[in-house]
Design a protein around this motif. Sequence first.
Motif, PDB file in Angstrom:
ATOM      1  N   GLY A   1       0.848  -1.184   0.000  1.00 20.03           N
ATOM      2  CA  GLY A   1       0.000   0.000   0.000  1.00 20.03           C
ATOM      3  C   GLY A   1       0.880   1.230   0.000  1.00 20.03           C
ATOM      4  O   GLY A   1       1.853   1.314   0.740  1.00 20.03           O
ATOM      5  N   TRP A   2       0.546   2.170  -0.857  1.00 24.00           N
ATOM      6  CA  TRP A   2       1.330   3.392  -1.010  1.00 24.00           C
ATOM      7  C   TRP A   2       0.581   4.581  -0.429  1.00 24.00           C
ATOM      8  O   TRP A   2      -0.637   4.681  -0.555  1.00 24.00           O
ATOM      9  CB  TRP A   2       1.621   3.648  -2.485  1.00 24.00           C
ATOM     10  N   THR A   3       1.332   5.469   0.194  1.00 24.82           N
ATOM     11  CA  THR A   3       0.798   6.695   0.748  1.00 24.82           C
ATOM     12  C   THR A   3       1.684   7.845   0.263  1.00 24.82           C
ATOM     13  O   THR A   3       2.910   7.705   0.232  1.00 24.82           O
ATOM     14  CB  THR A   3       0.813   6.664   2.284  1.00 24.82           C
TER      15      THR A   3
ATOM     16  N   THR B   1      -0.258  16.998   3.903  1.00 24.36           N
ATOM     17  CA  THR B   1      -1.392  16.200   3.460  1.00 24.36           C
ATOM     18  C   THR B   1      -0.952  14.739   3.432  1.00 24.36           C
ATOM     19  O   THR B   1       0.244  14.438   3.435  1.00 24.36           O
ATOM     20  CB  THR B   1      -1.855  16.622   2.054  1.00 24.36           C
ATOM     21  N   MET B   2      -1.919  13.842   3.410  1.00 24.12           N
ATOM     22  CA  MET B   2      -1.633  12.419   3.282  1.00 24.12           C
ATOM     23  C   MET B   2      -2.796  11.782   2.539  1.00 24.12           C
ATOM     24  O   MET B   2      -3.949  12.064   2.840  1.00 24.12           O
ATOM     25  CB  MET B   2      -1.474  11.747   4.643  1.00 24.12           C
ATOM     26  N   TYR B   3      -2.467  10.950   1.556  1.00 22.75           N
ATOM     27  CA  TYR B   3      -3.522  10.286   0.786  1.00 22.75           C
ATOM     28  C   TYR B   3      -3.017   8.958   0.245  1.00 22.75           C
ATOM     29  O   TYR B   3      -1.816   8.723   0.137  1.00 22.75           O
ATOM     30  CB  TYR B   3      -4.026  11.186  -0.347  1.00 22.75           C
ATOM     31  N   PHE B   4      -3.966   8.082  -0.076  1.00 22.00           N
ATOM     32  CA  PHE B   4      -3.635   6.815  -0.710  1.00 22.00           C
ATOM     33  C   PHE B   4      -3.133   7.117  -2.111  1.00 22.00           C
ATOM     34  O   PHE B   4      -3.645   8.012  -2.796  1.00 22.00           O
ATOM     35  CB  PHE B   4      -4.858   5.903  -0.776  1.00 22.00           C
ATOM     36  N   ALA B   5      -2.128   6.356  -2.550  1.00 22.14           N
ATOM     37  CA  ALA B   5      -1.509   6.634  -3.847  1.00 22.14           C
ATOM     38  C   ALA B   5      -1.105   5.335  -4.532  1.00 22.14           C
ATOM     39  O   ALA B   5      -1.080   4.265  -3.921  1.00 22.14           O
ATOM     40  CB  ALA B   5      -0.271   7.513  -3.646  1.00 22.14           C
TER      41      ALA B   5
ATOM     42  N   ASN C   1       0.458   9.051  -7.551  1.00 28.85           N
ATOM     43  CA  ASN C   1      -0.834   9.550  -8.004  1.00 28.85           C
ATOM     44  C   ASN C   1      -1.911   9.178  -6.986  1.00 28.85           C
ATOM     45  O   ASN C   1      -1.960   8.044  -6.515  1.00 28.85           O
ATOM     46  CB  ASN C   1      -1.199   8.958  -9.366  1.00 28.85           C
ATOM     47  N   ARG C   2      -2.769  10.137  -6.659  1.00 29.75           N
ATOM     48  CA  ARG C   2      -3.838   9.927  -5.676  1.00 29.75           C
ATOM     49  C   ARG C   2      -4.792   8.824  -6.145  1.00 29.75           C
ATOM     50  O   ARG C   2      -5.156   8.764  -7.308  1.00 29.75           O
ATOM     51  CB  ARG C   2      -4.618  11.218  -5.461  1.00 29.75           C
ATOM     52  N   ILE C   3      -5.176   7.958  -5.197  1.00 28.80           N
ATOM     53  CA  ILE C   3      -6.135   6.882  -5.454  1.00 28.80           C
ATOM     54  C   ILE C   3      -7.284   7.031  -4.468  1.00 28.80           C
ATOM     55  O   ILE C   3      -7.067   7.264  -3.278  1.00 28.80           O
ATOM     56  CB  ILE C   3      -5.484   5.494  -5.265  1.00 28.80           C
ATOM     57  N   ASN C   4      -8.486   6.860  -4.950  1.00 28.34           N
ATOM     58  CA  ASN C   4      -9.659   6.867  -4.088  1.00 28.34           C
ATOM     59  C   ASN C   4      -9.580   5.623  -3.204  1.00 28.34           C
ATOM     60  O   ASN C   4      -9.439   4.505  -3.704  1.00 28.34           O
ATOM     61  CB  ASN C   4     -10.923   6.843  -4.955  1.00 28.34           C
ATOM     62  N   PRO C   5      -9.678   5.762  -1.880  1.00 32.57           N
ATOM     63  CA  PRO C   5      -9.553   4.610  -0.976  1.00 32.57           C
ATOM     64  C   PRO C   5     -10.528   3.479  -1.296  1.00 32.57           C
ATOM     65  O   PRO C   5     -10.192   2.307  -1.122  1.00 32.57           O
ATOM     66  CB  PRO C   5      -9.834   5.192   0.406  1.00 32.57           C
ATOM     67  N   GLU C   6     -11.726   3.827  -1.772  1.00 32.10           N
ATOM     68  CA  GLU C   6     -12.718   2.803  -2.090  1.00 32.10           C
ATOM     69  C   GLU C   6     -12.218   1.868  -3.201  1.00 32.10           C
ATOM     70  O   GLU C   6     -12.570   0.699  -3.226  1.00 32.10           O
ATOM     71  CB  GLU C   6     -14.061   3.439  -2.484  1.00 32.10           C
ATOM     72  N   GLU C   7     -11.386   2.396  -4.109  1.00 30.30           N
ATOM     73  CA  GLU C   7     -10.814   1.559  -5.171  1.00 30.30           C
ATOM     74  C   GLU C   7      -9.944   0.454  -4.588  1.00 30.30           C
ATOM     75  O   GLU C   7      -9.739  -0.583  -5.208  1.00 30.30           O
ATOM     76  CB  GLU C   7      -9.972   2.399  -6.132  1.00 30.30           C
ATOM     77  N   LEU C   8      -9.421   0.694  -3.396  1.00 28.96           N
ATOM     78  CA  LEU C   8      -8.565  -0.281  -2.726  1.00 28.96           C
ATOM     79  C   LEU C   8      -9.349  -1.132  -1.729  1.00 28.96           C
ATOM     80  O   LEU C   8      -8.770  -1.960  -1.034  1.00 28.96           O
ATOM     81  CB  LEU C   8      -7.430   0.446  -1.988  1.00 28.96           C
ATOM     82  N   GLY C   9     -10.642  -0.886  -1.645  1.00 26.38           N
ATOM     83  CA  GLY C   9     -11.459  -1.614  -0.684  1.00 26.38           C
ATOM     84  C   GLY C   9     -11.290  -1.116   0.732  1.00 26.38           C
ATOM     85  O   GLY C   9     -11.536  -1.830   1.695  1.00 26.38           O
ATOM     86  N   VAL C  10     -10.858   0.143   0.868  1.00 28.95           N
ATOM     87  CA  VAL C  10     -10.594   0.720   2.175  1.00 28.95           C
ATOM     88  C   VAL C  10     -11.679   1.742   2.505  1.00 28.95           C
ATOM     89  O   VAL C  10     -11.952   2.634   1.700  1.00 28.95           O
ATOM     90  CB  VAL C  10      -9.217   1.427   2.192  1.00 28.95           C
ATOM     91  N   GLU C  11     -12.295   1.575   3.681  1.00 32.08           N
ATOM     92  CA  GLU C  11     -13.217   2.603   4.160  1.00 32.08           C
ATOM     93  C   GLU C  11     -12.382   3.667   4.843  1.00 32.08           C
ATOM     94  O   GLU C  11     -11.618   3.378   5.756  1.00 32.08           O
ATOM     95  CB  GLU C  11     -14.212   2.006   5.161  1.00 32.08           C
ATOM     96  N   HIS C  12     -12.508   4.891   4.362  1.00 35.24           N
ATOM     97  CA  HIS C  12     -11.683   5.973   4.898  1.00 35.24           C
ATOM     98  C   HIS C  12     -12.555   7.184   5.114  1.00 35.24           C
ATOM     99  O   HIS C  12     -13.186   7.675   4.187  1.00 35.24           O
ATOM    100  CB  HIS C  12     -10.546   6.288   3.925  1.00 35.24           C
ATOM    101  N   ASP C  13     -12.581   7.662   6.348  1.00 32.45           N
ATOM    102  CA  ASP C  13     -13.398   8.808   6.696  1.00 32.45           C
ATOM    103  C   ASP C  13     -12.508  10.026   6.921  1.00 32.45           C
ATOM    104  O   ASP C  13     -12.744  10.829   7.801  1.00 32.45           O
ATOM    105  CB  ASP C  13     -14.206   8.488   7.962  1.00 32.45           C
ATOM    106  N   GLY C  14     -11.437  10.120   6.117  1.00 30.71           N
ATOM    107  CA  GLY C  14     -10.557  11.266   6.229  1.00 30.71           C
ATOM    108  C   GLY C  14     -11.270  12.515   5.758  1.00 30.71           C
ATOM    109  O   GLY C  14     -12.208  12.470   4.978  1.00 30.71           O
TER     110      GLY C  14
END
Length: 169
Positions: free
Chosen positions: A71-73, A89-93, A98-111
């Motif tokens: 997993g990349w951040t 800032t911090m985001y899934f990548a 490149n920024r990735i929507n957490p849902e694409e990774l199956g991650v629930e994220h309430d950031g």
Amino acid sequence: MTSSAVNETERMVVIRVFDAPRELVWKAWTDPKYVMQWWGPKGWTSPACEIDFRVGGKYLCCMRSPDGYEGWTAGEYREIVPHEKIVSTMYFADSKGNRINPEELGVEHDGVEDVPDVILFEDIGNGQTRLTFIGNETMRNAIESGQLEGWKEMLDKIAAVVEELTQAK
């Protein structure tokens, strides 16, 4: 969730006191060779970390699970006060940052979008440093998602890095 819906008291806050001078805790947090030793929860490793440590600079870190999942951040530094404060800032990548929507990774994220993380480094005397991490996620979600426990585990790993730095000094 919008940033206006979350105030400071609702955000995830993790505090850790280190038996080391602030400069060494800062070094463990900002030098990629040390970040690779602690990035990721217990049992995870970090095979890659790049840091352009300046305001406007970016970072990209990978954490690998024991079963090989990577997993990349990524994020960007918005404010740096040497040995005192980092706002970023911090985001899934992906592996290129490149920024990735957490849902694409199956991650629930309430950031909270566009609300940065804040890391404070405070000299509290007797050679000790208090690190305060204020995340962009609500405390409730951080507890439910395991983020809070993950950050506590990473701070344990930072403590080991700081101890090594203290002994080498």
